[in-house]
Design an enzyme around this catalytic site. Structure first.
Site, mmCIF file in Angstrom:
data_model
loop_
_atom_site.group_PDB
_atom_site.id
_atom_site.type_symbol
_atom_site.label_atom_id
_atom_site.label_comp_id
_atom_site.label_asym_id
_atom_site.label_seq_id
_atom_site.Cartn_x
_atom_site.Cartn_y
_atom_site.Cartn_z
ATOM 1 N N CYS A 22 -2.397 2.882 9.139
ATOM 2 C CA CYS A 22 -3.978 2.137 8.730
ATOM 3 C C CYS A 22 -4.844 1.898 9.569
ATOM 4 C CB CYS A 22 -3.132 0.565 8.727
ATOM 5 S SG CYS A 22 -1.714 0.303 7.523
ATOM 6 N N HIS A 62 0.857 -1.333 -0.044
ATOM 7 C CA HIS A 62 -0.023 0.221 -0.102
ATOM 8 C C HIS A 62 0.902 1.300 0.060
ATOM 9 C CE1 HIS A 62 -4.012 -1.596 2.014
ATOM 10 N NE2 HIS A 62 -4.066 -1.474 0.739
HETATM 11 N N1 ARG Z 1 -4.316 -7.232 6.525
HETATM 12 C C1 ARG Z 1 -4.512 -5.888 5.856
HETATM 13 C C2 ARG Z 1 -4.511 -6.045 4.268
HETATM 14 O O1 ARG Z 1 -3.460 -6.793 3.851
HETATM 15 C C3 ARG Z 1 -3.488 -4.768 6.420
HETATM 16 C C4 ARG Z 1 -4.169 -3.579 5.713
HETATM 17 C C5 ARG Z 1 -3.306 -2.300 6.420
HETATM 18 N N2 ARG Z 1 -3.728 -1.035 6.097
HETATM 19 C C6 ARG Z 1 -3.063 -0.124 5.389
HETATM 20 N N3 ARG Z 1 -3.640 1.052 5.342
HETATM 21 N N4 ARG Z 1 -1.888 -0.219 4.757
HETATM 22 O O2 ARG Z 1 -5.415 -5.414 3.658
#
Ligand code: ARG
Length: 261
Positions: A254, A160
Protein backbone atom coordinates in the site's frame (compact mmCIF):
# COMPACT_ATOMS: atom_id res chain seq x y z
CA UNK A 1 6.27 6.69 -1.56
CA UNK A 2 4.66 9.33 0.60
CA UNK A 3 5.68 9.92 4.22
CA UNK A 4 3.05 9.32 6.94
CA UNK A 5 3.78 12.74 8.49
CA UNK A 6 0.05 13.47 8.52
CA UNK A 7 -1.10 9.88 9.02
CA UNK A 8 -4.06 9.29 11.37
CA UNK A 9 -7.15 7.15 11.64
CA UNK A 10 -9.75 9.92 11.48
CA UNK A 11 -12.49 8.06 9.63
CA UNK A 12 -13.27 4.38 9.03
CA UNK A 13 -13.63 3.28 5.41
CA UNK A 14 -12.44 -0.30 5.86
CA UNK A 15 -12.90 -2.88 8.68
CA UNK A 16 -9.33 -2.41 9.97
CA UNK A 17 -9.79 1.26 10.82
CA UNK A 18 -10.88 1.67 14.43
CA UNK A 19 -11.31 5.26 15.59
CA UNK A 20 -10.74 4.25 19.23
CA UNK A 21 -7.30 2.66 18.70
CA UNK A 22 -4.50 5.19 19.22
CA UNK A 23 -1.94 5.62 16.43
CA UNK A 24 1.69 6.47 17.18
CA UNK A 25 2.50 8.75 14.26
CA UNK A 26 6.15 9.12 15.18
CA UNK A 27 6.51 5.35 15.13
CA UNK A 28 4.60 5.23 11.85
CA UNK A 29 7.16 7.58 10.30
CA UNK A 30 10.04 5.51 11.71
CA UNK A 31 8.63 2.24 10.38
CA UNK A 32 7.85 3.79 7.01
CA UNK A 33 11.39 5.16 6.82
CA UNK A 34 12.78 1.72 7.55
CA UNK A 35 10.69 0.38 4.65
CA UNK A 36 12.09 3.11 2.37
CA UNK A 37 15.65 2.25 3.47
CA UNK A 38 14.98 -1.43 2.85
CA UNK A 39 13.96 -0.70 -0.75
CA UNK A 40 16.98 1.54 -1.31
CA UNK A 41 19.19 -1.17 0.21
CA UNK A 42 17.80 -3.64 -2.34
CA UNK A 43 18.87 -1.29 -5.13
CA UNK A 44 15.62 0.50 -5.90
CA UNK A 45 15.26 4.19 -6.67
CA UNK A 46 12.58 5.73 -4.46
CA UNK A 47 10.81 8.96 -5.42
CA UNK A 48 8.90 10.86 -2.76
CA UNK A 49 5.51 12.50 -2.99
CA UNK A 50 4.98 15.43 -0.58
CA UNK A 51 2.41 14.52 2.08
CA UNK A 52 -0.47 16.97 2.51
CA UNK A 53 -2.22 17.92 5.75
CA UNK A 54 -5.85 16.81 5.80
CA UNK A 55 -5.09 13.68 3.74
CA UNK A 56 -4.22 11.14 6.47
CA UNK A 57 -4.30 8.14 4.08
CA UNK A 58 -1.87 9.66 1.59
CA UNK A 59 0.87 7.36 2.90
CA UNK A 60 -0.89 4.58 0.96
CA UNK A 61 0.69 5.78 -2.27
CA UNK A 62 -0.25 2.63 -4.19
CA UNK A 63 -3.81 3.89 -4.53
CA UNK A 64 -2.99 7.02 -6.52
CA UNK A 65 -2.50 5.50 -9.98
CA UNK A 66 -1.50 2.37 -11.93
CA UNK A 67 1.49 2.46 -14.27
CA UNK A 68 2.29 -0.03 -17.03
CA UNK A 69 4.76 0.39 -19.94
CA UNK A 70 5.32 4.05 -19.06
CA UNK A 71 1.63 4.93 -19.21
CA UNK A 72 -0.22 6.07 -16.09
CA UNK A 73 -3.89 5.30 -15.57
CA UNK A 74 -5.02 7.76 -12.91
CA UNK A 75 -7.10 6.96 -9.83
CA UNK A 76 -10.54 8.16 -8.88
CA UNK A 77 -11.20 7.34 -5.24
CA UNK A 78 -14.43 5.83 -4.03
CA UNK A 79 -14.50 7.77 -0.76
CA UNK A 80 -14.73 11.54 -0.59
CA UNK A 81 -12.15 11.60 2.25
CA UNK A 82 -9.42 10.45 -0.17
CA UNK A 83 -10.60 12.07 -3.40
CA UNK A 84 -8.06 14.92 -3.32
CA UNK A 85 -5.11 12.50 -3.31
CA UNK A 86 -5.59 11.76 -7.01
CA UNK A 87 -4.54 15.27 -8.07
CA UNK A 88 -1.29 15.06 -6.09
CA UNK A 89 -0.37 11.83 -7.87
CA UNK A 90 -1.34 13.25 -11.25
CA UNK A 91 0.85 16.32 -10.67
CA UNK A 92 3.79 14.06 -9.78
CA UNK A 93 3.49 12.01 -12.97
CA UNK A 94 2.92 15.01 -15.22
CA UNK A 95 5.89 16.88 -13.74
CA UNK A 96 8.06 13.83 -14.47
CA UNK A 97 6.88 13.55 -18.07
CA UNK A 98 4.91 10.33 -17.82
CA UNK A 99 2.03 9.78 -20.23
CA UNK A 100 -1.02 10.30 -18.00
CA UNK A 101 -4.55 9.12 -18.75
CA UNK A 102 -7.28 10.56 -16.54
CA UNK A 103 -9.99 8.11 -15.48
CA UNK A 104 -13.74 8.53 -15.74
CA UNK A 105 -14.43 5.45 -13.64
CA UNK A 106 -13.95 4.84 -9.93
CA UNK A 107 -10.68 2.99 -9.31
CA UNK A 108 -8.01 2.97 -6.61
CA UNK A 109 -4.88 2.43 -8.66
CA UNK A 110 -2.53 -0.30 -7.60
CA UNK A 111 -4.78 -1.05 -4.67
CA UNK A 112 -6.93 -2.94 -7.16
CA UNK A 113 -4.62 -3.47 -10.14
CA UNK A 114 -1.59 -5.77 -10.35
CA UNK A 115 0.69 -6.41 -13.33
CA UNK A 116 2.38 -9.70 -14.17
CA UNK A 117 4.67 -8.88 -17.13
CA UNK A 118 5.64 -12.41 -18.18
CA UNK A 119 2.28 -14.09 -17.62
CA UNK A 120 0.60 -14.71 -20.95
CA UNK A 121 2.62 -11.88 -22.52
CA UNK A 122 1.72 -9.31 -19.86
CA UNK A 123 -1.44 -9.56 -17.82
CA UNK A 124 -3.25 -7.04 -15.64
CA UNK A 125 -5.18 -8.54 -12.72
CA UNK A 126 -7.94 -6.29 -11.42
CA UNK A 127 -10.14 -6.43 -8.33
CA UNK A 128 -13.69 -5.16 -7.90
CA UNK A 129 -16.40 -5.52 -5.30
CA UNK A 130 -15.49 -2.91 -2.70
CA UNK A 131 -13.58 0.05 -4.16
CA UNK A 132 -12.73 -0.12 -7.86
CA UNK A 133 -15.80 -0.45 -10.06
CA UNK A 134 -16.04 -2.97 -12.87
CA UNK A 135 -16.22 -0.39 -15.73
CA UNK A 136 -12.76 0.83 -14.64
CA UNK A 137 -11.32 -2.54 -15.66
CA UNK A 138 -12.40 -1.99 -19.27
CA UNK A 139 -11.20 1.60 -19.08
CA UNK A 140 -7.78 0.43 -17.82
CA UNK A 141 -7.52 -2.08 -20.65
CA UNK A 142 -8.19 0.66 -23.22
CA UNK A 143 -5.75 3.03 -21.50
CA UNK A 144 -2.93 0.53 -21.11
CA UNK A 145 -3.41 -1.91 -24.00
CA UNK A 146 -2.91 -5.02 -21.91
CA UNK A 147 -5.54 -7.66 -21.19
CA UNK A 148 -7.31 -7.11 -17.90
CA UNK A 149 -8.65 -10.06 -15.94
CA UNK A 150 -11.48 -9.06 -13.60
CA UNK A 151 -11.55 -10.71 -10.20
CA UNK A 152 -14.35 -10.28 -7.70
CA UNK A 153 -13.42 -9.66 -4.08
CA UNK A 154 -15.99 -10.98 -1.59
CA UNK A 155 -14.51 -10.52 1.90
CA UNK A 156 -14.68 -6.94 3.28
CA UNK A 157 -11.47 -7.46 5.27
CA UNK A 158 -9.72 -7.78 1.91
CA UNK A 159 -11.31 -4.77 0.26
CA UNK A 160 -8.46 -4.15 -2.20
CA UNK A 161 -6.83 -6.67 -4.54
CA UNK A 162 -3.42 -5.85 -3.08
CA UNK A 163 -4.31 -7.23 0.35
CA UNK A 164 -5.29 -10.57 -1.22
CA UNK A 165 -2.90 -11.08 -4.15
CA UNK A 166 0.57 -10.04 -5.28
CA UNK A 167 3.02 -10.76 -8.09
CA UNK A 168 6.04 -12.57 -6.60
CA UNK A 169 8.03 -12.49 -9.81
CA UNK A 170 7.50 -11.62 -13.48
CA UNK A 171 5.32 -14.68 -14.10
CA UNK A 172 3.85 -15.88 -10.82
CA UNK A 173 1.62 -14.70 -8.02
CA UNK A 174 0.75 -15.42 -4.41
CA UNK A 175 -2.88 -15.11 -3.32
CA UNK A 176 -5.45 -15.97 -0.70
CA UNK A 177 -8.30 -17.81 -2.50
CA UNK A 178 -10.87 -17.06 0.22
CA UNK A 179 -10.82 -13.36 -0.65
CA UNK A 180 -12.28 -14.10 -4.10
CA UNK A 181 -15.58 -15.38 -5.47
CA UNK A 182 -15.65 -19.08 -6.39
CA UNK A 183 -15.57 -18.22 -10.09
CA UNK A 184 -12.63 -15.86 -9.66
CA UNK A 185 -10.76 -18.54 -7.68
CA UNK A 186 -11.23 -20.81 -10.66
CA UNK A 187 -9.91 -18.16 -13.06
CA UNK A 188 -6.81 -17.69 -10.89
CA UNK A 189 -6.20 -21.44 -10.63
CA UNK A 190 -6.42 -21.73 -14.43
CA UNK A 191 -4.07 -18.79 -15.13
CA UNK A 192 -1.59 -19.50 -12.34
CA UNK A 193 -1.45 -23.24 -11.62
CA UNK A 194 1.90 -22.80 -9.85
CA UNK A 195 0.87 -19.90 -7.63
CA UNK A 196 1.91 -19.75 -3.99
CA UNK A 197 -1.35 -20.22 -2.09
CA UNK A 198 -1.81 -18.29 1.15
CA UNK A 199 -4.30 -18.94 3.95
CA UNK A 200 -6.55 -16.81 6.11
CA UNK A 201 -3.85 -16.26 8.76
CA UNK A 202 -1.37 -15.05 6.12
CA UNK A 203 -3.95 -12.63 4.75
CA UNK A 204 -5.00 -11.30 8.17
CA UNK A 205 -1.32 -10.65 8.96
CA UNK A 206 -1.27 -8.48 5.79
CA UNK A 207 1.29 -10.87 4.30
CA UNK A 208 -0.11 -10.59 0.78
CA UNK A 209 0.41 -6.84 0.79
CA UNK A 210 3.99 -7.29 -0.40
CA UNK A 211 6.42 -6.12 -3.04
CA UNK A 212 8.89 -8.40 -4.80
CA UNK A 213 11.80 -7.93 -7.20
CA UNK A 214 11.49 -11.55 -8.26
CA UNK A 215 13.78 -12.80 -5.52
CA UNK A 216 13.52 -10.54 -2.46
CA UNK A 217 9.99 -10.34 -1.12
CA UNK A 218 9.42 -7.41 1.24
CA UNK A 219 6.49 -8.20 3.51
CA UNK A 220 4.89 -7.43 6.87
CA UNK A 221 6.91 -9.04 9.70
CA UNK A 222 3.72 -10.42 11.29
CA UNK A 223 3.25 -12.72 8.29
CA UNK A 224 5.63 -15.39 9.59
CA UNK A 225 3.77 -18.30 8.02
CA UNK A 226 3.70 -16.72 4.59
CA UNK A 227 7.41 -15.89 4.82
CA UNK A 228 8.04 -19.62 5.37
CA UNK A 229 5.89 -20.58 2.37
CA UNK A 230 7.70 -18.08 0.16
CA UNK A 231 11.07 -19.34 1.32
CA UNK A 232 10.03 -22.92 0.54
CA UNK A 233 9.05 -21.72 -2.94
CA UNK A 234 12.55 -20.32 -3.49
CA UNK A 235 12.08 -16.65 -2.62
CA UNK A 236 13.92 -14.58 -0.02
CA UNK A 237 11.53 -12.98 2.47
CA UNK A 238 12.52 -9.55 3.83
CA UNK A 239 10.25 -8.77 6.81
CA UNK A 240 9.51 -5.19 7.84
CA UNK A 241 7.53 -3.91 10.83
CA UNK A 242 4.55 -1.75 9.94
CA UNK A 243 2.28 -2.04 12.99
CA UNK A 244 1.06 1.58 12.84
CA UNK A 245 0.10 1.65 9.17
CA UNK A 246 -1.77 -1.61 9.65
CA UNK A 247 -4.21 0.39 11.79
CA UNK A 248 -5.25 2.22 8.62
CA UNK A 249 -5.75 -1.06 6.79
CA UNK A 250 -2.51 -1.24 4.85
CA UNK A 251 1.05 -2.54 4.81
CA UNK A 252 4.12 -2.75 2.55
CA UNK A 253 2.51 -2.72 -0.90
CA UNK A 254 0.00 0.00 0.00
CA UNK A 255 2.92 2.33 0.70
CA UNK A 256 4.54 1.80 -2.69
CA UNK A 257 3.42 2.94 -6.13
CA UNK A 258 5.54 1.03 -8.65
CA UNK A 259 6.89 3.02 -11.57
CA UNK A 260 6.99 0.73 -14.60
CA UNK A 261 8.75 2.13 -17.65
N1 ARG B 1 -7.18 3.58 4.86
C1 ARG B 1 -6.92 3.33 3.50
C2 ARG B 1 -8.22 3.07 2.75
O1 ARG B 1 -9.06 2.41 3.31
C3 ARG B 1 -5.99 2.15 3.34
C4 ARG B 1 -5.56 1.92 1.93
C5 ARG B 1 -4.63 0.76 1.82
N2 ARG B 1 -4.01 0.72 0.56
C6 ARG B 1 -3.96 -0.34 -0.23
N3 ARG B 1 -3.29 -0.26 -1.34
N4 ARG B 1 -4.62 -1.44 0.05
O2 ARG B 1 -8.41 3.52 1.65
Amino acid sequence: MCSPEHFAVEYAINPWMDLTTPVDRELAVKQWDRLRETLVGLGHEVHLLAPEPGLPDMVYAANGAFVVDGTVYGARFKHEQRAAEAAAHRAFYEAQGWRFIAPNETNEGEGDFAYVPEAHGGLILAGHGFRTELPAHAEAQEALGRPVVSLRLVDPRFYHLDVALAAVDDANIVYFPGAFSTASQRVLAQLFPDAVVADDADAIAFGLNLVSDGRNVVLNSEAVGLAEKLEAAGYHPVPVELTELKKGGGSVKCCIAELRH
